[in-house]
Scaffold this active site. Structure first.
Site: not given
Ligand code: T46
Length: 135
Positions: A49
């Protein structure tokens, strides 16, 4: 400045090491949120993303991982394997995190609170938006 490695000052003595990060000193923005990724399974790739507004600093405080960055024109691969280095990533930058070591802990300092509306999770949409901005 789309991305850059920031080297942090180490405060070490005979007891061990310490890094301190303060707004407006080592960091180009005020921290509104901190989160960390750990226990990422071997071979997993995360991210996929970009963010519309969010700026972040990624610090692999334990172990190692790699970050793929894409601004719509150029790409870069960055290895994070030191607790004394942070990777600043601006908004409008596609990112994928991969090659996590088993013990990797990726700490992220974020300029905004969590907002799902700030995410661009479709690569074609990301490319369309970056092209629009360039014209
Ligand atoms: C990024 C990279 C480096 C939350 O509830 N609060 C938060 O602050 C974050 C970051 C995530 N979440 C929840 C949303 C999803 O249900 O945690 C779950 C996993 O998040 P996501 O799939 O977005 O994780 P990554 O590892 O793909 O990405 C994350 C960050 O979302 C993103 O901003 O830059 O780490």
């Amino acid at each position: 400045m789309e991305y850059k490695i920031i080297k942090f000052q180490e405060h070490g003595d005979q007891r061990g090491m310490l890094v301190a990060l303060e707004d407006n000193k080592e960091l180009p923005f005020q921290i509104k949120r901190v989160y960390y990724l750990y226990g990422t399974k071997s071979g997993e790739r995360r991210g996929f993303h970009a963010h519309k507004e969010l700026q972040q600093i990624l610090i692999c405080i334990h172990g190692s991982c790699k970050i793929h960055l894409d601004n719509g024109t150029d790409t870069a691969e960055v290895l994070l394997d030191k607790p004394t280095e942070g990777l600043y990533v601006s908004h409008n930058m596609w990112r994928e995190m991969y090659d996590f070591s088993k013990d990797a802990v990726l700490l992220v300092l974020a300029s905004e609170c969590y907002n799902e509306k700030d995410y661009i999770r479709n690569y074609d949409e990301f490319i369309k938006l970056t092209r629009k901005k360039d014209n």
